[in-house]
Design an enzyme around this catalytic site. Structure first.
Site, PDB file in Angstrom:
ATOM      1  N   ARG A   1       0.858  -1.185   0.000  1.00  0.00           N
ATOM      2  CA  ARG A   1       0.000   0.000   0.000  1.00  0.00           C
ATOM      3  C   ARG A   1       0.894   1.235   0.000  1.00  0.00           C
ATOM      4  NH1 ARG A   1      -3.342  -2.773  -1.618  1.00  0.00           N
ATOM      5  NH2 ARG A   1      -5.430  -3.229  -0.829  1.00  0.00           N
TER       6      ARG A   1
ATOM      7  N   HIS B   1      -0.618  -0.368  -9.749  1.00  0.00           N
ATOM      8  CA  HIS B   1      -1.388  -1.320  -8.934  1.00  0.00           C
ATOM      9  C   HIS B   1      -1.857  -2.510  -9.788  1.00  0.00           C
ATOM     10  CE1 HIS B   1      -3.537  -1.328  -4.828  1.00  0.00           C
ATOM     11  NE2 HIS B   1      -3.450  -2.578  -5.262  1.00  0.00           N
TER      12      HIS B   1
HETATM   13  P1  NAI Z   1      -1.804 -11.173   5.095  1.00  0.00           P
HETATM   14  O1  NAI Z   1      -2.850 -10.622   5.987  1.00  0.00           O
HETATM   15  O2  NAI Z   1      -1.822 -12.615   4.723  1.00  0.00           O
HETATM   16  O3  NAI Z   1      -0.351 -10.867   5.704  1.00  0.00           O
HETATM   17  C1  NAI Z   1       0.040  -9.623   6.210  1.00  0.00           C
HETATM   18  C2  NAI Z   1       1.149  -9.883   7.210  1.00  0.00           C
HETATM   19  O4  NAI Z   1       1.677  -8.613   7.617  1.00  0.00           O
HETATM   20  C3  NAI Z   1       0.706 -10.609   8.477  1.00  0.00           C
HETATM   21  O5  NAI Z   1       1.552 -11.716   8.739  1.00  0.00           O
HETATM   22  C4  NAI Z   1       0.835  -9.539   9.562  1.00  0.00           C
HETATM   23  O6  NAI Z   1       1.177 -10.084  10.843  1.00  0.00           O
HETATM   24  C5  NAI Z   1       1.947  -8.681   9.008  1.00  0.00           C
HETATM   25  N1  NAI Z   1       2.020  -7.336   9.558  1.00  0.00           N
HETATM   26  C6  NAI Z   1       1.015  -6.576  10.083  1.00  0.00           C
HETATM   27  N2  NAI Z   1       1.519  -5.388  10.485  1.00  0.00           N
HETATM   28  C7  NAI Z   1       2.853  -5.408  10.211  1.00  0.00           C
HETATM   29  C8  NAI Z   1       3.900  -4.487  10.417  1.00  0.00           C
HETATM   30  N3  NAI Z   1       3.695  -3.284  10.975  1.00  0.00           N
HETATM   31  N4  NAI Z   1       5.159  -4.844  10.038  1.00  0.00           N
HETATM   32  C9  NAI Z   1       5.394  -6.055   9.478  1.00  0.00           C
HETATM   33  N5  NAI Z   1       4.420  -6.965   9.260  1.00  0.00           N
HETATM   34  C10 NAI Z   1       3.168  -6.641   9.628  1.00  0.00           C
HETATM   35  O7  NAI Z   1      -1.839 -10.260   3.786  1.00  0.00           O
HETATM   36  P2  NAI Z   1      -1.360 -10.614   2.311  1.00  0.00           P
HETATM   37  O8  NAI Z   1      -2.461 -11.298   1.580  1.00  0.00           O
HETATM   38  O9  NAI Z   1      -0.030 -11.269   2.362  1.00  0.00           O
HETATM   39  O10 NAI Z   1      -1.226  -9.153   1.678  1.00  0.00           O
HETATM   40  C11 NAI Z   1      -0.244  -8.229   2.115  1.00  0.00           C
HETATM   41  C12 NAI Z   1      -0.585  -6.865   1.571  1.00  0.00           C
HETATM   42  O11 NAI Z   1      -0.441  -6.877   0.156  1.00  0.00           O
HETATM   43  C13 NAI Z   1      -2.046  -6.442   1.786  1.00  0.00           C
HETATM   44  O12 NAI Z   1      -2.206  -5.814   3.035  1.00  0.00           O
HETATM   45  C14 NAI Z   1      -2.312  -5.488   0.668  1.00  0.00           C
HETATM   46  O13 NAI Z   1      -2.077  -4.186   1.135  1.00  0.00           O
HETATM   47  C15 NAI Z   1      -1.250  -5.844  -0.381  1.00  0.00           C
HETATM   48  N6  NAI Z   1      -1.828  -6.317  -1.644  1.00  0.00           N
HETATM   49  C16 NAI Z   1      -1.467  -5.680  -2.796  1.00  0.00           C
HETATM   50  C17 NAI Z   1      -1.959  -6.091  -4.012  1.00  0.00           C
HETATM   51  C18 NAI Z   1      -1.535  -5.426  -5.306  1.00  0.00           C
HETATM   52  O14 NAI Z   1      -2.141  -5.687  -6.358  1.00  0.00           O
HETATM   53  N7  NAI Z   1      -0.499  -4.596  -5.296  1.00  0.00           N
HETATM   54  C19 NAI Z   1      -2.925  -7.192  -4.101  1.00  0.00           C
HETATM   55  C20 NAI Z   1      -3.191  -7.845  -2.835  1.00  0.00           C
HETATM   56  C21 NAI Z   1      -2.677  -7.394  -1.652  1.00  0.00           C
END
Ligand code: NAI
Length: 332
Positions: free
Chosen positions: A235, A296
């Site tokens: 993000r 994105h």
């Molecule tokens: P997820 O929920 O499976 O994993 C997120 C991880 O980040 C969790 O293990 C959590 O404990 C950790 N986390 C939370 N706060 C943190 C911090 N301050 N420092 C380090 N780690 C922290 O989410 P997922 O599916 O892996 O997605 C990650 C991010 O990718 C999403 O939040 C979204 O913003 C982004 N995303 C981007 C896309 C794109 O097209 N560019 C598409 C899908 C997701």
């Protein structure tokens, strides 16, 4: 259910309509994004379906609620654009697509890294213009480089495994480390400060929250290695753009790959060629030869679009049938 879709493009309609044959919801597609002034469009509907840059803040939710909306169906994983507290107070349920293709995003991060390293974006243009020289195209071997992964959820773990697979030394930070994943031997958890200090390549895979906002700021950048490569597919708000521009100017950041940008809602997903870009920060970023920006698109694969449509419409059907909402987003 009658569902109003906001911020839709032709590809959204194509995938949603295909999958909706099994659900038979009444879907209406609006090009415009959701915000307070456009919430009125949902006056005759029961649910709204929104994407990453729609703004479901308190004012918008209040308007939607007055019009009878009881469900916000996010067709994405992140939910930083929804005021969850306001939604709960108003009794509006929020559902999302927690994982549509973590591979798509992890693989896009890899594509950005290899492009920035081997400068294939520059080589492509050069060769088409008859310039076959290798000047300024030198890269480095990935093998042996230290890669810092911030956030080891679904995407971060796949990304870490890919980087391990091509011979990198992978370190990670997550406030909730996955011990089982660490025991598999591909990654070692370390404190955040060590991530800043040791990484040749840094990749962000954590959500945007008040805690993580501007985690890449001047203080963090100062601790990083000279010529570090920074990749953000998560993000835009995780990165202080002005601090990053400053660091690019004096060479501290050697490579920058952004698939997300903090002011992206005014730019991304639109064809603005022929318009004057009003955002001075992204205009400055676009002048650096060592910056790669994609709008994105990390999620944008056929597999992911199909999964998004299937999960979104199933979430809506589950709500309609009063079933347990397994993809509900609640305040933690
Ligand atoms: P997820 O929920 O499976 O994993 C997120 C991880 O980040 C969790 O293990 C959590 O404990 C950790 N986390 C939370 N706060 C943190 C911090 N301050 N420092 C380090 N780690 C922290 O989410 P997922 O599916 O892996 O997605 C990650 C991010 O990718 C999403 O939040 C979204 O913003 C982004 N995303 C981007 C896309 C794109 O097209 N560019 C598409 C899908 C997701």
């Amino acid at each position: 259910m009658k569902v109003a879709f906001f911020s839709t493009k032709a590809y959204d309609k194509e995938f949603m309509n295909r999958v909706n044959k099994q659900h038979e919801h009444k879907l209406t597609y609006f090009d415009t994004s959701l915000e307070v002034s456009t919430a009125i469009l949902a006056h005759d509907y029961e649910a709204v379906c929104i994407f990453v840059n729609d703004k479901a803040n308190k004012g918008t939710l209040q308007k939607l609620h007055q019009q009878g909306i009881r469900l916000i169906a996010l067709r994405c994983a992140g939910f930083n654009n929804v005021d969850l507290k306001a939604a709960e107070e108003l009794g509006i349920k929020v559902v999302r697509v927690p994982a549509y293709s973590p591979y798509a995003v992890a693989e896009h991060a890899l594509a950005m890294i290899l492009t920035l390293n081997r400068k294939t974006h520059i080589a492509y243009d050069r060769v088409r213009n008859g310039n076959f020289s290798l000047d300024r195209l030198m890269g480095f071997d990935m093998r042996g480089k230290t890669v810092g992964v911030i956030g080891t959820g679904k995407i971060g773990q796949i990304f870490a495994s890919i980087m391990h697979g091509i011979g990198c030394h992978v370190i990670a930070f997550d406030p909730y480390p996955d011990q089982e994943f660490e025991q598999e031997g591909r990654v070692k958890y370390v404190p955040l400060d060590e991530i800043w200090k040791a990484s040749d390549i840094l990749s962000l895979h954590c959500p945007l929250t008040p805690d993580s906002h501007y985690m890449i700021n001047e203080e963090a950048i100062d601790k990083m290695k000279d010529k570090v490569m920074l990749i953000n597919t998560s993000r835009g708000g995780l990165v202080d753009t002005k601090a990053v521009i400053k660091a690019l100017k004096y060479g501290k950041i050697g490579y920058l790959g952004l698939d997300v940008y903090e002011q992206e809602e005014n730019l991304f997903f639109q064809d603005l060629s022929g318009h004057i870009i009003q955002d001075d920060d992204i205009s400055r970023l676009m002048t650096f030869p060592n910056v790669l920006i994609t709008s994105h698109q990390a999620f944008f694969t056929e597999n992911a679009m199909t999964n998004i449509a299937e999960t979104t419409l199933q979430n809506i059907s589950d709500f309609e049938e009063g079933k347990d909402l397994k993809n509900e987003v609640k305040i933690s």
